[in-house]
Design a protein around this motif. Structure first.
Motif, PDB file in Angstrom:
ATOM      1  N   LEU A 187      -6.888  -1.940  -2.570  1.00 12.26           N
ATOM      2  CA  LEU A 187      -5.443  -2.080  -2.736  1.00 12.26           C
ATOM      3  C   LEU A 187      -4.763  -1.726  -1.421  1.00 12.26           C
ATOM      4  O   LEU A 187      -5.066  -0.688  -0.823  1.00 12.26           O
ATOM      5  N   TYR A 188      -3.847  -2.605  -0.999  1.00 10.16           N
ATOM      6  CA  TYR A 188      -3.070  -2.389   0.218  1.00 10.16           C
ATOM      7  C   TYR A 188      -1.587  -2.421  -0.116  1.00 10.16           C
ATOM      8  O   TYR A 188      -1.151  -3.185  -0.971  1.00 10.16           O
ATOM      9  N   ARG A 189      -0.827  -1.601   0.594  1.00  6.52           N
ATOM     10  CA  ARG A 189       0.636  -1.669   0.538  1.00  6.52           C
ATOM     11  C   ARG A 189       1.069  -2.473   1.756  1.00  6.52           C
ATOM     12  O   ARG A 189       0.569  -2.257   2.852  1.00  6.52           O
ATOM     13  N   LEU A 190       1.994  -3.414   1.546  1.00  2.11           N
ATOM     14  CA  LEU A 190       2.504  -4.262   2.620  1.00  2.11           C
ATOM     15  C   LEU A 190       3.897  -3.789   2.987  1.00  2.11           C
ATOM     16  O   LEU A 190       4.749  -3.624   2.122  1.00  2.11           O
ATOM     17  N   ASP A 191       4.109  -3.554   4.278  1.00  5.43           N
ATOM     18  CA  ASP A 191       5.402  -3.036   4.718  1.00  5.43           C
ATOM     19  C   ASP A 191       5.687  -3.526   6.132  1.00  5.43           C
ATOM     20  O   ASP A 191       4.937  -3.194   7.058  1.00  5.43           O
ATOM     21  N   SER A 192       6.741  -4.316   6.295  1.00  8.21           N
ATOM     22  CA  SER A 192       7.162  -4.814   7.612  1.00  8.21           C
ATOM     23  C   SER A 192       6.018  -5.459   8.385  1.00  8.21           C
ATOM     24  O   SER A 192       5.808  -5.171   9.566  1.00  8.21           O
ATOM     25  N   GLY A 193       5.259  -6.292   7.731  1.00  6.11           N
ATOM     26  CA  GLY A 193       4.186  -7.009   8.397  1.00  6.11           C
ATOM     27  C   GLY A 193       2.894  -6.236   8.581  1.00  6.11           C
ATOM     28  O   GLY A 193       1.937  -6.765   9.137  1.00  6.11           O
ATOM     29  N   SER A 194       2.829  -5.008   8.131  1.00  4.53           N
ATOM     30  CA  SER A 194       1.586  -4.237   8.265  1.00  4.53           C
ATOM     31  C   SER A 194       0.981  -3.973   6.892  1.00  4.53           C
ATOM     32  O   SER A 194       1.673  -3.980   5.884  1.00  4.53           O
ATOM     33  N   GLN A 195      -0.325  -3.742   6.886  1.00  2.90           N
ATOM     34  CA  GLN A 195      -1.059  -3.413   5.662  1.00  2.90           C
ATOM     35  C   GLN A 195      -1.568  -1.983   5.774  1.00  2.90           C
ATOM     36  O   GLN A 195      -2.147  -1.616   6.786  1.00  2.90           O
ATOM     37  N   THR A 196      -1.376  -1.215   4.715  1.00  2.00           N
ATOM     38  CA  THR A 196      -1.920   0.137   4.652  1.00  2.00           C
ATOM     39  C   THR A 196      -2.836   0.209   3.445  1.00  2.00           C
ATOM     40  O   THR A 196      -2.396  -0.033   2.308  1.00  2.00           O
ATOM     41  N   LYS A 197      -4.102   0.535   3.684  1.00  6.11           N
ATOM     42  CA  LYS A 197      -5.045   0.650   2.581  1.00  6.11           C
ATOM     43  C   LYS A 197      -4.732   1.906   1.779  1.00  6.11           C
ATOM     44  O   LYS A 197      -4.641   3.001   2.323  1.00  6.11           O
ATOM     45  N   ILE A 198      -4.585   1.726   0.478  1.00  2.48           N
ATOM     46  CA  ILE A 198      -4.257   2.840  -0.413  1.00  2.48           C
ATOM     47  C   ILE A 198      -5.495   3.324  -1.156  1.00  2.48           C
ATOM     48  O   ILE A 198      -5.704   4.515  -1.308  1.00  2.48           O
ATOM     49  N   SER A 199      -6.305   2.387  -1.629  1.00  3.71           N
ATOM     50  CA  SER A 199      -7.487   2.803  -2.391  1.00  3.71           C
ATOM     51  C   SER A 199      -8.545   1.714  -2.384  1.00  3.71           C
ATOM     52  O   SER A 199      -8.254   0.548  -2.125  1.00  3.71           O
ATOM     53  N   GLN A 200      -9.753   2.129  -2.674  1.00  6.18           N
ATOM     54  CA  GLN A 200     -10.874   1.220  -2.880  1.00  6.18           C
ATOM     55  C   GLN A 200     -11.662   1.774  -4.055  1.00  6.18           C
ATOM     56  O   GLN A 200     -11.983   2.965  -4.083  1.00  6.18           O
ATOM     57  N   MET A 201     -11.956   0.909  -5.009  1.00  2.00           N
ATOM     58  CA  MET A 201     -12.661   1.330  -6.213  1.00  2.00           C
ATOM     59  C   MET A 201     -13.661   0.265  -6.636  1.00  2.00           C
ATOM     60  O   MET A 201     -13.599  -0.870  -6.151  1.00  2.00           O
ATOM     61  N   ILE A 202     -14.532   0.643  -7.550  1.00  7.80           N
ATOM     62  CA  ILE A 202     -15.531  -0.269  -8.099  1.00  7.80           C
ATOM     63  C   ILE A 202     -15.362  -0.284  -9.616  1.00  7.80           C
ATOM     64  O   ILE A 202     -15.169   0.768 -10.237  1.00  7.80           O
ATOM     65  N   THR A 203     -15.456  -1.467 -10.193  1.00  5.34           N
ATOM     66  CA  THR A 203     -15.275  -1.577 -11.638  1.00  5.34           C
ATOM     67  C   THR A 203     -16.435  -0.945 -12.404  1.00  5.34           C
ATOM     68  O   THR A 203     -17.577  -0.969 -11.967  1.00  5.34           O
ATOM     69  N   ASN A 204     -16.105  -0.404 -13.554  1.00  2.62           N
ATOM     70  CA  ASN A 204     -17.094   0.254 -14.412  1.00  2.62           C
ATOM     71  C   ASN A 204     -17.682  -0.737 -15.419  1.00  2.62           C
ATOM     72  O   ASN A 204     -17.484  -1.949 -15.299  1.00  2.62           O
ATOM     73  N   ASN A 205     -18.371  -0.239 -16.431  1.00  2.04           N
ATOM     74  CA  ASN A 205     -19.032  -1.099 -17.431  1.00  2.04           C
ATOM     75  C   ASN A 205     -18.064  -1.916 -18.282  1.00  2.04           C
ATOM     76  O   ASN A 205     -18.475  -2.836 -18.975  1.00  2.04           O
ATOM     77  N   ASP A 206     -16.780  -1.569 -18.225  1.00  3.84           N
ATOM     78  CA  ASP A 206     -15.760  -2.309 -18.952  1.00  3.84           C
ATOM     79  C   ASP A 206     -14.985  -3.252 -18.031  1.00  3.84           C
ATOM     80  O   ASP A 206     -14.006  -3.863 -18.447  1.00  3.84           O
ATOM     81  N   GLY A 207     -15.381  -3.331 -16.747  1.00  7.97           N
ATOM     82  CA  GLY A 207     -14.683  -4.174 -15.784  1.00  7.97           C
ATOM     83  C   GLY A 207     -13.384  -3.569 -15.289  1.00  7.97           C
ATOM     84  O   GLY A 207     -12.570  -4.241 -14.672  1.00  7.97           O
ATOM     85  N   ARG A 208     -13.191  -2.277 -15.543  1.00  4.42           N
ATOM     86  CA  ARG A 208     -11.973  -1.564 -15.139  1.00  4.42           C
ATOM     87  C   ARG A 208     -12.322  -0.493 -14.110  1.00  4.42           C
ATOM     88  O   ARG A 208     -13.477  -0.105 -13.990  1.00  4.42           O
ATOM     89  N   THR A 209     -11.324   0.012 -13.418  1.00  2.00           N
ATOM     90  CA  THR A 209     -11.539   1.170 -12.557  1.00  2.00           C
ATOM     91  C   THR A 209     -11.413   2.425 -13.417  1.00  2.00           C
ATOM     92  O   THR A 209     -10.711   2.416 -14.434  1.00  2.00           O
TER      93      THR A 209
END
Length: 119
Positions: free
Chosen positions: A26-48
């Motif tokens: 997940l990235y936040r977009l602000d004034s042409g830049s991207q800031t990474k907020i989080s990285q996750m992997i889905t579980n057995n239900d396809g959710r984080t």
């Protein structure tokens, strides 16, 4: 203080199962830049396991989710040719309601995908 949060869910429609082990950034977009907020992997239900954007970081603005579908399909030994038809899937969206639950699911197959604002 904001009380909203963002969740996601990935279903592999080619197999009719949750997409287990799919990496999402997940990235936040602000004034042409991207800031990474989080990285996750889905579980057995396809959710984080937790919201990909928790209440403590939730704020109005533009965001982008990256779903790493190519690596997921490789792990499932599902080939769509080289180069892959789908590899990284970006979904850009806006958060305009501060006290809301945003849910951005992905319905995925090797040759197509769909998304919507869920609940």
């Amino acid at each position: 203080m904001a009380k909203g949060f963002l969740t996601t869910h990935v279903l592999d429609t080619s197999l009719g199962i949750p997409a287990v082990g799919l990496s999402i950034s997940l990235y936040r977009l602000d004034s042409g830049s991207q800031t990474k907020i989080s990285q996750m992997i889905t579980n057995n239900d396809g959710r984080t396991e937790t919201p990909i954007l928790p209440e403590s970081q939730f704020k109005l603005g533009c965001y982008e989710l990256f779903f790493y579908a190519g690596a997921y399909f490789d792990s499932m030994d599902i080939r769509s040719g080289m180069p892959r038809f789908l590899d990284e899937i970006p979904i850009r969206f806006g958060i305009s309601e501060i006290n809301s639950h945003y849910h951005v699911p992905l319905l995925l197959s090797p040759f197509g995908y769909s998304t919507y604002r869920g609940s």
